[in-house]
Write an enzyme that holds these catalytic residues in place. Structure first.
Site, mmCIF file in Angstrom:
data_model
loop_
_atom_site.group_PDB
_atom_site.id
_atom_site.type_symbol
_atom_site.label_atom_id
_atom_site.label_comp_id
_atom_site.label_asym_id
_atom_site.label_seq_id
_atom_site.Cartn_x
_atom_site.Cartn_y
_atom_site.Cartn_z
ATOM 1 C CB CYS A 86 -5.301 44.816 28.387
ATOM 2 S SG CYS A 86 -3.541 45.108 28.624
ATOM 3 C CG HIS A 90 8.288 40.546 48.862
ATOM 4 N ND1 HIS A 90 9.380 39.945 48.286
ATOM 5 C CD2 HIS A 90 7.937 39.766 49.913
ATOM 6 C CE1 HIS A 90 9.682 38.845 48.974
ATOM 7 N NE2 HIS A 90 8.806 38.715 49.952
#
Length: 143
Positions: A65, A98
């Site tokens: 977006c 991570h």
């Protein structure tokens, strides 16, 4: 890989370039995004992507977006989703390594199409490191 993609009116050109790259690599794409510049509501395109990833119909998701924020907030409402708003390739890599992110959110108004394609490639080609990160990822979801 099976990949779901969704975008609002800020991202049709981004989606087109990303889908072309993914299809050239043999990935299966579920396209939930708009193909026009007519104003639409990003949640209508984010929820189907999140549902596909959450339900195992897609391995990963891509949402786009204008700022990347609204659609990122939308998909992160789904319990099985860990979406990361990324604006550089390095952040996309860290989101996978991570955080075991399973959806990448791209801010179309703040990245170029080439950057977006590079981020998606890096995101999909990076594995979760596990180890010390797994304990943290396990604490993300609300029960």
């Amino acid at each position: 890989m099976k990949i779901a993609i969704g975008n609002d009116h800020a991202g049709p050109d981004y989606k087109k370039a990303i889908v072309a790259m993914l299809e050239a690599k043999g990935h299966q794409i579920s396209n939930y995004g708009t193909d026009t510049l007519d104003s639409v509501d990003y949640p209508d395109f984010g929820h189907p992507v999140a549902s596909d990833v959450e339900n195992g119909k897609a391995d990963f998701g891509i949402v786009i977006c204008g700022s990347g924020n609204g659609i990122n907030m939308t998909v992160n409402k789904h319990q099985g989703i860990r979406a990361a708003l990324c604006w550089t390739k390095e952040i996309a890599v860290l989101a996978r390594q991570h955080n075991n992110a399973n959806i990448i959110s791209i801010p179309a108004r703040y990245t170029s199409i080439n950057q977006a394609v590079e981020m998606v490639e890096a995101f999909l080609n990076t594995d979760f490191e596990g180890g010390r990160h797994q304990n943290r990822v396990d604490k993300i979801a609300c029960l």
